[in-house]
Motif scaffolding. Structure first.
Motif, PDB file in Angstrom:
ATOM      1  N   UNK A   1       0.239  13.623  12.622  1.00  0.00           N
ATOM      2  CA  UNK A   1       0.375  12.789  11.429  1.00  0.00           C
ATOM      3  C   UNK A   1       0.228  13.653  10.184  1.00  0.00           C
ATOM      4  N   UNK A   2       1.153  13.517   9.258  1.00  0.00           N
ATOM      5  CA  UNK A   2       1.076  14.311   8.038  1.00  0.00           C
ATOM      6  C   UNK A   2       2.177  13.915   7.078  1.00  0.00           C
ATOM      7  N   UNK A   3       2.370  14.733   6.051  1.00  0.00           N
ATOM      8  CA  UNK A   3       3.417  14.450   5.077  1.00  0.00           C
ATOM      9  C   UNK A   3       3.849  15.733   4.395  1.00  0.00           C
ATOM     10  N   UNK A   4       5.004  15.675   3.731  1.00  0.00           N
ATOM     11  CA  UNK A   4       5.515  16.780   2.907  1.00  0.00           C
ATOM     12  C   UNK A   4       5.725  18.067   3.690  1.00  0.00           C
ATOM     13  N   UNK A   5       6.080  17.939   4.956  1.00  0.00           N
ATOM     14  CA  UNK A   5       6.379  19.108   5.759  1.00  0.00           C
ATOM     15  C   UNK A   5       5.175  19.807   6.346  1.00  0.00           C
ATOM     16  N   UNK A   6       3.964  19.374   6.002  1.00  0.00           N
ATOM     17  CA  UNK A   6       2.758  20.020   6.528  1.00  0.00           C
ATOM     18  C   UNK A   6       2.675  19.811   8.038  1.00  0.00           C
ATOM     19  N   UNK A   7       2.410  20.899   8.750  1.00  0.00           N
ATOM     20  CA  UNK A   7       2.221  20.793  10.195  1.00  0.00           C
ATOM     21  C   UNK A   7       3.507  20.670  10.987  1.00  0.00           C
ATOM     22  N   UNK A   8       4.642  21.023  10.390  1.00  0.00           N
ATOM     23  CA  UNK A   8       5.928  21.009  11.097  1.00  0.00           C
ATOM     24  C   UNK A   8       6.443  22.444  11.145  1.00  0.00           C
ATOM     25  N   UNK A   9       6.692  22.955  12.355  1.00  0.00           N
ATOM     26  CA  UNK A   9       7.004  24.361  12.560  1.00  0.00           C
ATOM     27  C   UNK A   9       8.260  24.525  13.404  1.00  0.00           C
TER      28      UNK A   9
ATOM     29  N   UNK B   1       0.825  -1.202   0.000  1.00  0.00           N
ATOM     30  CA  UNK B   1       0.000   0.000   0.000  1.00  0.00           C
ATOM     31  C   UNK B   1       0.863   1.257   0.000  1.00  0.00           C
ATOM     32  N   UNK B   2       0.518   2.186  -0.887  1.00  0.00           N
ATOM     33  CA  UNK B   2       1.112   3.527  -0.909  1.00  0.00           C
ATOM     34  C   UNK B   2      -0.029   4.535  -0.886  1.00  0.00           C
ATOM     35  N   UNK B   3      -0.262   5.172   0.261  1.00  0.00           N
ATOM     36  CA  UNK B   3      -1.300   6.196   0.345  1.00  0.00           C
ATOM     37  C   UNK B   3      -0.994   7.106   1.527  1.00  0.00           C
ATOM     38  N   UNK B   4      -0.865   8.391   1.290  1.00  0.00           N
ATOM     39  CA  UNK B   4      -0.526   9.350   2.330  1.00  0.00           C
ATOM     40  C   UNK B   4      -1.635   9.476   3.377  1.00  0.00           C
ATOM     41  N   UNK B   5      -1.306   9.987   4.578  1.00  0.00           N
ATOM     42  CA  UNK B   5      -2.344  10.205   5.593  1.00  0.00           C
ATOM     43  C   UNK B   5      -3.490  11.074   5.097  1.00  0.00           C
ATOM     44  N   UNK B   6      -3.157  12.093   4.302  1.00  0.00           N
ATOM     45  CA  UNK B   6      -4.173  12.904   3.641  1.00  0.00           C
ATOM     46  C   UNK B   6      -3.856  12.876   2.154  1.00  0.00           C
ATOM     47  N   UNK B   7      -4.782  12.395   1.354  1.00  0.00           N
ATOM     48  CA  UNK B   7      -4.557  12.217  -0.081  1.00  0.00           C
ATOM     49  C   UNK B   7      -5.683  12.919  -0.829  1.00  0.00           C
ATOM     50  N   UNK B   8      -5.323  13.941  -1.617  1.00  0.00           N
ATOM     51  CA  UNK B   8      -6.349  14.667  -2.344  1.00  0.00           C
ATOM     52  C   UNK B   8      -7.362  15.335  -1.435  1.00  0.00           C
TER      53      UNK B   8
END
Length: 347
Positions: free
Chosen positions: A150-158, A66-73
């Motif tokens: 939980x996230x991906x691509x740097x979203x929610x990291x500060x 399985x390949x699917x991000x925590x939030x996809x589209x």
């Protein structure tokens, strides 16, 4: 729709599913490698709009990658995870299983493992009130990095730094790790408004507070793993929170360079992972060995250490939901791992 013992599940729209052409997918090389090894593999293009159709296709599968991000589209993967759990309950091997993702693939793993050799100064912040109570005194000692559950691509990291460490809760330098973000100066009130959504139950209800690692300027190391063995490395010199020079904007993140598992520079890290760290990690989070993902990765930063000590690596995050791209060197180890699951006597 093709039914095969092995399915590769990844997101796509109706047209992509209707076409379902392996040679056109981003996993074309992997499909070719499975075919060369005599393993029949089928694409299982997924979207919530036709989830029932995908589940029906997977009834005949024995293993699903399985390949699917925590939030996809814009959509969370709740419906997908429920489907994968039903498949696993019927005896289908799912990698990564949603339970393995929850144990390894959220930022909570940094708190769970902070006492391990690769751990760091890290805390769980469960509310905005706790944030306002605890963050100022930690900022007095240096910058912090706050991460959503939980996230991906740097979203929610500060990255957050006090303009004046002697008065840490007055003016703050704040930078989001998402691509294209720039540093801002905020008041504590503005920071509270910015971070409030991450404390909503739907977004995990908490954040993770980790000490800034000054050696980030030396790059981030990604160890790609197949089960409990290192299958390759990625090294990114300029990454999302790379600091700007005085008076300049931060540089654009550079490419991640891929290497095989034999890269001399990281053999010390490989040895530690394979000889103890993975087992420590698995045991610490309570994940059975057989549920280790068939493909996953760990991101490490270089930590501060004494001159007479071995290089120190600090865990930054673990990626399990959608590990792609990956080094070409990881393809054959993954193929062998799949062969061993489908036909244990063959390997």
């Amino acid at each position: 729709m093709q039914h095969s013992p092995l399915a590769l599940l990844y997101p796509g729209d109706r047209a992509t599913r209707d076409r379902s052409e392996p040679a056109e997918s981003r996993f074309a090389e992997l499909f070719q490698a499975f075919a060369a090894a005599g393993i029949e593999a089928a694409p299982a293009v997924y979207h919530d709009d036709f989830a029932d159709e995908v589940e029906a296709q997977l009834q005949a599968a024995r293993l699903v990658l399985v390949w699917c991000n925590p939030v996809e589209g814009g959509r969370r993967r709740d419906r997908l995870d429920a489907m994968l759990r039903r498949l696993a309950a019927r005896g289908v091997t799912v990698s990564a299983h949603p339970d393995a993702i929850l144990k390894l693939g959220t930022k909570d793993v940094l708190v769970e493992t902070r006492q391990l050799p690769f751990g760091s100064d890290v805390y769980r912040i469960g509310s905005l009130a706790q944030l306002e109570e605890e963050l100022p005194r930690r900022l007095a000692s240096g910058p912090r990095v706050l991460k959503q559950h939980r996230g991906q691509s740097g979203a929610g990291i500060w990255r957050i730094e006090a303009v004046d460490p002697a008065a840490p809760w007055t003016a703050l330098r704040v930078r989001h790790a998402q691509r294209g973000s720039s540093e801002e100066t905020m008041t504590p009130t503005a920071l509270r408004v910015t971070l409030a959504p991450y404390f909503e139950p739907a977004n995990g209800g908490h954040m993770i507070d980790q000490a800034w690692q000054p050696r980030l300027v030396e790059g981030m190391v990604r160890a790609y793993l197949v089960g409990d063995r290192v299958a390759g490395f990625g090294h990114q010199a300029v990454n999302a929170l790379f600091p700007a020079r005085p008076g300049e904007v931060a540089p654009t993140p550079g490419p991640r360079l891929y290497h095989d598992a034999e890269l001399a520079q990281f053999q010390g890290l490989r040895k530690r992972l394979e000889s103890g760290w993975i087992e420590m990690l698995r045991s610490c989070v309570g994940l059975p060995h057989e549920q280790l993902p068939l493909l996953w990765d760990c991101d490490f930063l270089l930590g501060e250490s004494r001159e007479d000590a071995e290089e120190r690596f600090v865990l930054c995050e673990i990626n399990v939901s959608s590990v792609a791209p990956f080094p070409p060197a990881a393809v054959q180890p993954l193929v062998r791992a799949v062969q061993s699951r489908l036909d244990p006597g063959r390997i």
